[in-house]
Design a protein around this motif. Structure first.
Motif, PDB file in Angstrom:
ATOM      1  N   UNK A 176       0.823  -1.211   0.000  1.00 26.46           N
ATOM      2  CA  UNK A 176       0.000   0.000   0.000  1.00 26.46           C
ATOM      3  C   UNK A 176       0.858   1.262   0.000  1.00 26.46           C
ATOM      4  N   UNK A 177       1.914   1.258   0.790  1.00 27.31           N
ATOM      5  CA  UNK A 177       2.746   2.454   0.909  1.00 27.31           C
ATOM      6  C   UNK A 177       3.637   2.687  -0.312  1.00 27.31           C
ATOM      7  N   UNK A 178       3.812   1.661  -1.123  1.00 31.31           N
ATOM      8  CA  UNK A 178       4.641   1.831  -2.322  1.00 31.31           C
ATOM      9  C   UNK A 178       3.817   2.191  -3.558  1.00 31.31           C
ATOM     10  N   UNK A 179       2.464   2.137  -3.430  1.00 35.04           N
ATOM     11  CA  UNK A 179       1.610   2.423  -4.582  1.00 35.04           C
ATOM     12  C   UNK A 179       1.591   3.917  -4.914  1.00 35.04           C
ATOM     13  N   UNK A 180       1.148   4.216  -6.134  1.00 27.37           N
ATOM     14  CA  UNK A 180       1.055   5.601  -6.585  1.00 27.37           C
ATOM     15  C   UNK A 180      -0.272   6.209  -6.117  1.00 27.37           C
ATOM     16  N   UNK A 181      -0.336   6.489  -4.807  1.00 28.16           N
ATOM     17  CA  UNK A 181      -1.532   7.047  -4.188  1.00 28.16           C
ATOM     18  C   UNK A 181      -1.141   8.189  -3.259  1.00 28.16           C
ATOM     19  N   UNK A 182      -2.149   8.910  -2.773  1.00 27.11           N
ATOM     20  CA  UNK A 182      -1.889  10.057  -1.905  1.00 27.11           C
ATOM     21  C   UNK A 182      -1.090   9.648  -0.666  1.00 27.11           C
ATOM     22  N   UNK A 183      -1.466   8.531  -0.055  1.00 29.98           N
ATOM     23  CA  UNK A 183      -0.713   8.035   1.106  1.00 29.98           C
ATOM     24  C   UNK A 183       0.038   6.768   0.707  1.00 29.98           C
ATOM     25  N   UNK A 184       0.897   6.938  -0.285  1.00 31.52           N
ATOM     26  CA  UNK A 184       1.775   5.905  -0.806  1.00 31.52           C
ATOM     27  C   UNK A 184       3.022   6.576  -1.315  1.00 31.52           C
ATOM     28  N   UNK A 185       3.496   6.152  -2.482  1.00 31.44           N
ATOM     29  CA  UNK A 185       4.667   6.753  -3.119  1.00 31.44           C
ATOM     30  C   UNK A 185       5.917   6.744  -2.242  1.00 31.44           C
ATOM     31  N   UNK A 186       5.956   5.776  -1.323  1.00 35.76           N
ATOM     32  CA  UNK A 186       7.146   5.607  -0.489  1.00 35.76           C
ATOM     33  C   UNK A 186       8.073   4.573  -1.119  1.00 35.76           C
ATOM     34  N   UNK A 187       9.333   4.616  -0.714  1.00 29.69           N
ATOM     35  CA  UNK A 187      10.263   3.535  -1.020  1.00 29.69           C
ATOM     36  C   UNK A 187      10.267   2.625   0.204  1.00 29.69           C
ATOM     37  N   UNK A 188       9.899   1.357   0.012  1.00 32.33           N
ATOM     38  CA  UNK A 188       9.645   0.476   1.155  1.00 32.33           C
ATOM     39  C   UNK A 188      10.606  -0.712   1.177  1.00 32.33           C
ATOM     40  N   UNK A 189      11.159  -0.985   2.335  1.00 31.60           N
ATOM     41  CA  UNK A 189      11.912  -2.207   2.577  1.00 31.60           C
ATOM     42  C   UNK A 189      11.143  -3.058   3.566  1.00 31.60           C
ATOM     43  N   UNK A 190      10.868  -4.311   3.187  1.00 32.62           N
ATOM     44  CA  UNK A 190      10.143  -5.240   4.054  1.00 32.62           C
ATOM     45  C   UNK A 190      11.155  -6.161   4.728  1.00 32.62           C
ATOM     46  N   UNK A 191      11.282  -6.013   6.039  1.00 35.11           N
ATOM     47  CA  UNK A 191      12.245  -6.805   6.804  1.00 35.11           C
ATOM     48  C   UNK A 191      11.524  -7.902   7.597  1.00 35.11           C
ATOM     49  N   UNK A 192      12.316  -8.860   8.071  1.00 31.86           N
ATOM     50  CA  UNK A 192      11.744  -9.986   8.801  1.00 31.86           C
ATOM     51  C   UNK A 192      12.828 -10.636   9.662  1.00 31.86           C
ATOM     52  N   UNK A 193      12.506 -11.809  10.219  1.00 34.53           N
ATOM     53  CA  UNK A 193      13.416 -12.446  11.174  1.00 34.53           C
ATOM     54  C   UNK A 193      14.748 -12.869  10.558  1.00 34.53           C
ATOM     55  N   UNK A 194      14.793 -13.005   9.229  1.00 35.18           N
ATOM     56  CA  UNK A 194      16.032 -13.427   8.570  1.00 35.18           C
ATOM     57  C   UNK A 194      16.808 -12.261   7.972  1.00 35.18           C
ATOM     58  N   UNK A 195      16.327 -11.045   8.149  1.00 35.78           N
ATOM     59  CA  UNK A 195      17.002  -9.873   7.577  1.00 35.78           C
ATOM     60  C   UNK A 195      18.329  -9.620   8.283  1.00 35.78           C
ATOM     61  N   UNK A 196      19.380  -9.443   7.482  1.00 36.18           N
ATOM     62  CA  UNK A 196      20.688  -9.100   8.046  1.00 36.18           C
ATOM     63  C   UNK A 196      20.808  -7.576   8.167  1.00 36.18           C
ATOM     64  N   UNK A 197      21.599  -7.143   9.125  1.00 37.32           N
ATOM     65  CA  UNK A 197      21.855  -5.711   9.330  1.00 37.32           C
ATOM     66  C   UNK A 197      20.562  -4.924   9.545  1.00 37.32           C
ATOM     67  N   UNK A 198      19.633  -5.507  10.307  1.00 37.28           N
ATOM     68  CA  UNK A 198      18.329  -4.868  10.517  1.00 37.28           C
ATOM     69  C   UNK A 198      18.471  -3.497  11.170  1.00 37.28           C
ATOM     70  N   UNK A 199      19.342  -3.391  12.151  1.00 39.11           N
ATOM     71  CA  UNK A 199      19.533  -2.114  12.843  1.00 39.11           C
ATOM     72  C   UNK A 199      19.965  -1.028  11.868  1.00 39.11           C
ATOM     73  N   UNK A 200      20.920  -1.335  10.998  1.00 34.57           N
ATOM     74  CA  UNK A 200      21.428  -0.358  10.041  1.00 34.57           C
ATOM     75  C   UNK A 200      20.341   0.057   9.045  1.00 34.57           C
ATOM     76  N   UNK A 201      19.519  -0.903   8.640  1.00 30.60           N
ATOM     77  CA  UNK A 201      18.424  -0.600   7.713  1.00 30.60           C
ATOM     78  C   UNK A 201      17.411   0.327   8.384  1.00 30.60           C
ATOM     79  N   UNK A 202      17.031   0.006   9.620  1.00 29.21           N
ATOM     80  CA  UNK A 202      16.034   0.812  10.338  1.00 29.21           C
ATOM     81  C   UNK A 202      16.515   2.239  10.575  1.00 29.21           C
ATOM     82  N   UNK A 203      17.811   2.387  10.817  1.00 28.53           N
ATOM     83  CA  UNK A 203      18.356   3.714  11.091  1.00 28.53           C
ATOM     84  C   UNK A 203      18.256   4.663   9.892  1.00 28.53           C
ATOM     85  N   UNK A 204      18.018   4.116   8.704  1.00 31.25           N
ATOM     86  CA  UNK A 204      17.848   4.950   7.514  1.00 31.25           C
ATOM     87  C   UNK A 204      16.400   5.388   7.314  1.00 31.25           C
TER      88      UNK A 204
END
Length: 291
Positions: A176-204
């Motif tokens: 939803x947040x990546x779609x071309x809508x009024x409350x979208x147009x974001x660049x989205x990263x979907x993280x999970x339990x296997x994501x490496x460097x989660x802290x570094x990703x979140x800090x951005x």
């Protein structure tokens, strides 16, 4: 730091719906009708369903609660759902999860008519959401969008990190947040339990959405200054100071994260209330589409 108060946002949505439903009554048109199915006596499920029924009453939506023992055979439950599908007076159907182990969640979701699936879980509605077609959006992701709208939080061009990839929260909100809508147009990263460097990703991230189901998982060292933090988690932790013996906490270490944020949603009092508001919106829209 400003609190994203789900109670205030939900009140605004309920008032709007109350006025719209009042207009339907005055003009003699069909009033939205929600059927909720509750199986067994899980305390959390009892609380959630009671809140949904109460909210329906507050805005003028008719509600019917069907209770079944947790020993109900799967086929009997599916038969009851089909009867609701065929009942023209029923506009929306929800089956409170989780279900007993003897009943297939997938079969139940697939049996509910996609036109009455106000929880937005049916594969047809999920597919329509991905294709940007009009449909019922899952209540919690929809509630998050409504919360962003209420507080006029800009999403266009912002970097969003979603923690948790569930089919009912993490994955749909990332779409939803990546779609071309009024409350979208974001660049989205979907993280999970296997994501490496989660802290570094979140800090951005300009916006962090925590939906991983682990209490106080997001800590202050994972969030940059002035980030927006939306906490979807609802976790029970032991607390001897409480009469119930437990306290509710989110997926975010609220006390330490909040001072760094521009906006943050609390638990309780945040996304949970917006989920119910979104369910009411879906039920109203289900009625309007048919009548």
């Amino acid at each position: 730091m400003q609190i994203l108060d789900g109670k205030l946002a939900a009140i605004a949505i309920k008032e709007m719906l109350k006025n719209k439903i009042s207009e339907l009554k005055i003009s003699g048109k069909k009033i939205p009708h929600l059927a909720a199915i509750l199986i067994g006596n899980n305390p959390a499920s009892e609380t959630y369903v009671a809140s949904k029924v109460k909210s329906c009453n507050e805005v003028g939506i008719t509600s019917t609660l069907l209770r079944f023992d947790d020993s109900i055979p799967e086929q009997d439950l599916l038969h009851s759902i089909r009867e609701l599908n065929d009942n023209d007076d029923i506009d929306g159907i929800l089956v409170q999860l989780p279900l007993p182990k003897s009943i297939s969640e997938e079969k139940v979701i697939n049996t509910i008519s996609s036109e009455k699936d106000v929880d937005g879980f049916h594969p047809i509605n999920v597919g329509k959401m991905v294709l940007e077609l009009p449909t019922f959006i899952s209540a919690t992701p929809y509630g998050i969008i409504l919360l962003l709208q209420h507080y006029k939080i800009e999403t266009t061009g912002r970097y969003v990190v979603v923690i948790g990839r569930s089919n009912i929260v993490g994955t749909p909100i990332s779409i939803l947040l990546s779609r071309n809508t009024a409350y979208g147009n974001s660049t989205v990263t979907l993280c999970h339990s296997r994501t490496k460097n989660l802290k570094e990703i979140c800090l951005q991230a300009d916006i962090v959405i925590a939906a991983i189901g682990k209490p106080k998982f997001v800590t202050a060292d994972m969030v940059k200054e002035d980030a927006v933090v939306i906490d979807v988690g609802i976790n029970r932790i032991k607390d001897e100071t409480k009469k119930s013996g437990y306290a509710l906490t989110g997926d975010v270490d609220f006390e330490n994260v909040a001072p760094k944020c521009s906006y943050i949603s609390p638990v309780p009092g945040g996304v949970g209330l917006m989920t119910i508001a979104a369910l009411l919106m879906n039920t109203y829209n289900a009625c309007k589409q048919k009548h």
